[in-house]
Scaffold this motif. Structure first.
Motif, PDB file in Angstrom:
ATOM      1  N   LYS A   1       0.841  -1.197   0.000  1.00 15.41           N
ATOM      2  CA  LYS A   1       0.000   0.000   0.000  1.00 15.41           C
ATOM      3  C   LYS A   1       0.876   1.247   0.000  1.00 15.41           C
ATOM      4  CE  LYS A   1      -3.957   2.210   2.239  1.00 15.41           C
ATOM      5  NZ  LYS A   1      -4.944   2.147   3.344  1.00 15.41           N
ATOM      6  N   VAL A   2       0.797   2.007  -1.080  1.00 10.37           N
ATOM      7  CA  VAL A   2       1.600   3.212  -1.242  1.00 10.37           C
ATOM      8  C   VAL A   2       0.758   4.267  -1.950  1.00 10.37           C
ATOM      9  CG1 VAL A   2       3.694   4.225  -2.211  1.00 10.37           C
ATOM     10  CG2 VAL A   2       3.717   1.833  -1.471  1.00 10.37           C
ATOM     11  N   ASP A   3       0.736   5.467  -1.426  1.00 12.31           N
ATOM     12  CA  ASP A   3       0.102   6.583  -2.123  1.00 12.31           C
ATOM     13  C   ASP A   3       1.125   7.148  -3.094  1.00 12.31           C
ATOM     14  OD1 ASP A   3      -1.095   8.868  -3.049  1.00 12.31           O
ATOM     15  OD2 ASP A   3      -1.405   9.789  -1.075  1.00 12.31           O
ATOM     16  N   VAL A   4       1.049   6.723  -4.351  1.00 16.38           N
ATOM     17  CA  VAL A   4       2.078   7.109  -5.320  1.00 16.38           C
ATOM     18  C   VAL A   4       1.998   8.587  -5.692  1.00 16.38           C
ATOM     19  CG1 VAL A   4       2.431   4.819  -6.283  1.00 16.38           C
ATOM     20  CG2 VAL A   4       0.647   6.292  -7.241  1.00 16.38           C
ATOM     21  N   SER A   5       0.938   9.275  -5.279  1.00 22.03           N
ATOM     22  CA  SER A   5       0.869  10.719  -5.528  1.00 22.03           C
ATOM     23  C   SER A   5       1.683  11.504  -4.518  1.00 22.03           C
ATOM     24  CB  SER A   5      -0.588  11.194  -5.491  1.00 22.03           C
ATOM     25  OG  SER A   5      -1.102  11.178  -4.169  1.00 22.03           O
ATOM     26  N   ASP A   6       2.170  10.818  -3.475  1.00 19.75           N
ATOM     27  CA  ASP A   6       2.958  11.448  -2.418  1.00 19.75           C
ATOM     28  C   ASP A   6       4.420  11.022  -2.551  1.00 19.75           C
ATOM     29  OD1 ASP A   6       4.219  11.226   0.466  1.00 19.75           O
ATOM     30  OD2 ASP A   6       2.614  12.687   0.652  1.00 19.75           O
ATOM     31  N   PHE A   7       5.307  11.973  -2.775  1.00 17.23           N
ATOM     32  CA  PHE A   7       6.702  11.643  -3.066  1.00 17.23           C
ATOM     33  C   PHE A   7       7.373  10.881  -1.929  1.00 17.23           C
ATOM     34  CE2 PHE A   7      11.275  12.825  -3.089  1.00 17.23           C
ATOM     35  CZ  PHE A   7      11.632  12.162  -4.251  1.00 17.23           C
ATOM     36  N   LYS A   8       7.209  11.338  -0.708  1.00 24.52           N
ATOM     37  CA  LYS A   8       7.878  10.682   0.414  1.00 24.52           C
ATOM     38  C   LYS A   8       7.352   9.273   0.633  1.00 24.52           C
ATOM     39  CE  LYS A   8       9.329  14.826   2.927  1.00 24.52           C
ATOM     40  NZ  LYS A   8       9.244  15.594   4.204  1.00 24.52           N
TER      41      LYS A   8
ATOM     42  N   ILE B   1      -4.189  14.923 -11.670  1.00 21.81           N
ATOM     43  CA  ILE B   1      -2.821  15.278 -12.056  1.00 21.81           C
ATOM     44  C   ILE B   1      -1.813  14.616 -11.124  1.00 21.81           C
ATOM     45  CG2 ILE B   1      -1.140  17.145 -12.262  1.00 21.81           C
ATOM     46  CD1 ILE B   1      -3.151  17.041 -14.579  1.00 21.81           C
ATOM     47  N   HIS B   2      -2.060  14.660  -9.829  1.00 25.14           N
ATOM     48  CA  HIS B   2      -1.108  14.092  -8.874  1.00 25.14           C
ATOM     49  C   HIS B   2      -1.059  12.570  -8.955  1.00 25.14           C
ATOM     50  CE1 HIS B   2      -0.120  17.903  -7.252  1.00 25.14           C
ATOM     51  NE2 HIS B   2      -1.224  18.100  -6.571  1.00 25.14           N
ATOM     52  N   THR B   3      -2.221  11.933  -9.058  1.00 21.43           N
ATOM     53  CA  THR B   3      -2.253  10.466  -9.079  1.00 21.43           C
ATOM     54  C   THR B   3      -1.757   9.911 -10.400  1.00 21.43           C
ATOM     55  OG1 THR B   3      -4.089  10.420  -7.513  1.00 21.43           O
ATOM     56  CG2 THR B   3      -3.723   8.438  -8.814  1.00 21.43           C
ATOM     57  N   ASN B   4      -2.147  10.514 -11.500  1.00 19.30           N
ATOM     58  CA  ASN B   4      -1.840   9.961 -12.814  1.00 19.30           C
ATOM     59  C   ASN B   4      -0.491  10.405 -13.364  1.00 19.30           C
ATOM     60  OD1 ASN B   4      -4.549   9.408 -12.333  1.00 19.30           O
ATOM     61  ND2 ASN B   4      -5.182   9.738 -14.425  1.00 19.30           N
ATOM     62  N   LEU B   5      -0.094  11.654 -13.101  1.00 18.07           N
ATOM     63  CA  LEU B   5       1.125  12.192 -13.698  1.00 18.07           C
ATOM     64  C   LEU B   5       2.263  12.364 -12.696  1.00 18.07           C
ATOM     65  CD1 LEU B   5       2.694  13.349 -16.069  1.00 18.07           C
ATOM     66  CD2 LEU B   5       1.571  15.556 -15.660  1.00 18.07           C
TER      67      LEU B   5
ATOM     68  N   TYR C   1     -13.945  14.763 -24.422  1.00 18.32           N
ATOM     69  CA  TYR C   1     -14.900  15.686 -23.795  1.00 18.32           C
ATOM     70  C   TYR C   1     -15.093  15.312 -22.331  1.00 18.32           C
ATOM     71  CZ  TYR C   1     -19.256  18.335 -23.173  1.00 18.32           C
ATOM     72  OH  TYR C   1     -20.216  19.210 -22.737  1.00 18.32           O
ATOM     73  N   GLY C   2     -15.031  16.306 -21.461  1.00 22.54           N
ATOM     74  CA  GLY C   2     -15.269  16.080 -20.041  1.00 22.54           C
ATOM     75  C   GLY C   2     -14.083  15.504 -19.285  1.00 22.54           C
ATOM     76  N   GLN C   3     -12.913  15.493 -19.931  1.00 19.77           N
ATOM     77  CA  GLN C   3     -11.737  14.914 -19.288  1.00 19.77           C
ATOM     78  C   GLN C   3     -10.500  15.793 -19.461  1.00 19.77           C
ATOM     79  OE1 GLN C   3     -11.152  10.794 -20.646  1.00 19.77           O
ATOM     80  NE2 GLN C   3     -12.102  10.098 -18.756  1.00 19.77           N
ATOM     81  N   VAL C   4     -10.630  17.069 -19.244  1.00 17.58           N
ATOM     82  CA  VAL C   4      -9.454  17.922 -19.415  1.00 17.58           C
ATOM     83  C   VAL C   4      -8.350  17.541 -18.430  1.00 17.58           C
ATOM     84  CG1 VAL C   4     -10.666  19.889 -20.426  1.00 17.58           C
ATOM     85  CG2 VAL C   4     -10.464  19.734 -17.945  1.00 17.58           C
ATOM     86  N   ASN C   5      -8.737  17.133 -17.222  1.00 16.00           N
ATOM     87  CA  ASN C   5      -7.731  16.733 -16.231  1.00 16.00           C
ATOM     88  C   ASN C   5      -7.051  15.425 -16.638  1.00 16.00           C
ATOM     89  OD1 ASN C   5     -10.093  15.242 -15.783  1.00 16.00           O
ATOM     90  ND2 ASN C   5     -10.270  15.793 -13.621  1.00 16.00           N
ATOM     91  N   TYR C   6      -7.839  14.424 -16.995  1.00 17.74           N
ATOM     92  CA  TYR C   6      -7.311  13.115 -17.379  1.00 17.74           C
ATOM     93  C   TYR C   6      -6.491  13.208 -18.651  1.00 17.74           C
ATOM     94  CZ  TYR C   6      -7.394   8.048 -18.260  1.00 17.74           C
ATOM     95  OH  TYR C   6      -7.038   6.739 -18.491  1.00 17.74           O
ATOM     96  N   ALA C   7      -7.011  13.919 -19.653  1.00 11.67           N
ATOM     97  CA  ALA C   7      -6.293  14.057 -20.917  1.00 11.67           C
ATOM     98  C   ALA C   7      -4.980  14.805 -20.727  1.00 11.67           C
ATOM     99  CB  ALA C   7      -7.171  14.776 -21.946  1.00 11.67           C
ATOM    100  N   ALA C   8      -4.994  15.823 -19.877  1.00 13.22           N
ATOM    101  CA  ALA C   8      -3.760  16.571 -19.613  1.00 13.22           C
ATOM    102  C   ALA C   8      -2.727  15.693 -18.921  1.00 13.22           C
ATOM    103  CB  ALA C   8      -4.069  17.794 -18.753  1.00 13.22           C
TER     104      ALA C   8
END
Length: 240
Positions: free
Chosen positions: A53-60, A103-107, A142-149
């Protein structure tokens, strides 16, 4: 085979298929998950693959988690950045929280994992990184500016890091899946899903195992001359 592979979002959907395929191919696999502990325990029970279990959106957290995996299994040779979420909505209705979560979780997770292993890979002169992008990062949706970015960012991240890693035998590639038969896609309303499938030339959704097959190709020791590439696996829906 002694190669150690880490798959983020590795206990369900596409990630689960990748984890299982890597294990069957002889790799030592660690599946990283974010929150569903019951699913992760069931996954480990069924596959024998350890889940962390790791929150990959958190660097530490990412650094600590990958250090734990390396201590348990050995130095990490392969990273599959598959973790991803959706928080859909048109921009004029989207909240800052919806934008930042995706953005944090995906990128940002791609930076977090790669930064945590890159020094070790460089020292040992070997690495295979595969980032899971998306057809919607190539074509928009359409409707996914965050996901597409975020997914488009993954494709750029891949090409830049590939240039940095090449001299050290570290390859960095991306896979851009189309619409795959997973829980996420099956949650789309049937009438919408029917329209999506109608636009796919092969006439069906993809299977998670087909994405896993692409991953196995790119992480092989023999794939050292393939880097900075994006492998589109989308049934011909978007030729890019």
């Amino acid at each position: 085979m002694n190669r150690v592979a880490v798959v983020t979002g590795g206990t369900r959907g596409i990630g689960e298929a990748i984890s299982v395929a890597l294990k069957k191919a002889g790799y030592k696999v660690a599946a990283v998950y974010g929150g569903d502990e019951a699913k992760a325990k069931a996954f480990t029970h069924e596959t024998g693959i350890p889940a962390y279990k790791v929150d990959v959106s958190d660097f530490k957290q990412c650094q600590t988690g990958l250090q734990k995996i390396a201590a348990d299994l050995g130095p990490i040779d392969i990273v599959i950045n598959n973790a991803g979420i959706t928080r859909d909505g048109t921009l004029h209705k989207m909240t800052a929280e919806q934008w930042e979560a995706v953005i944090h979780t995906n990128l940002s997770s791609c930076f977090n994992t790669c930064r945590s292993v890159i020094d070790s890979m460089r020292e040992r002169g070997f690495g295979r990184i595969v980032n899971i992008g998306s057809i919607n990062g190539q074509a928009g949706q359409y409707g996914q500016v965050n996901y597409a970015a975020a997914k488009s960012g993954i494709h750029g991240f891949t090409k830049a890091l590939a240039q940095e890693g090449a001299a050290k035998n570290i390859t960095v590639n991306a896979i851009a899946p189309g619409y795959i038969d997973t829980d996420m896609v099956r949650a789309v309303p049937p009438q919408v899903l029917e329209k999506i499938v109608a636009k796919i030339p092969v006439g069906r959704l993809g299977q998670a195992s087909e994405i896993a097959r692409g991953v196995l190709f790119l992480v092989a020791d023999e794939a050292g001359f393939i880097t900075g590439s994006t492998l589109s696996i989308n049934g011909g829906q978007h030729m890019y």
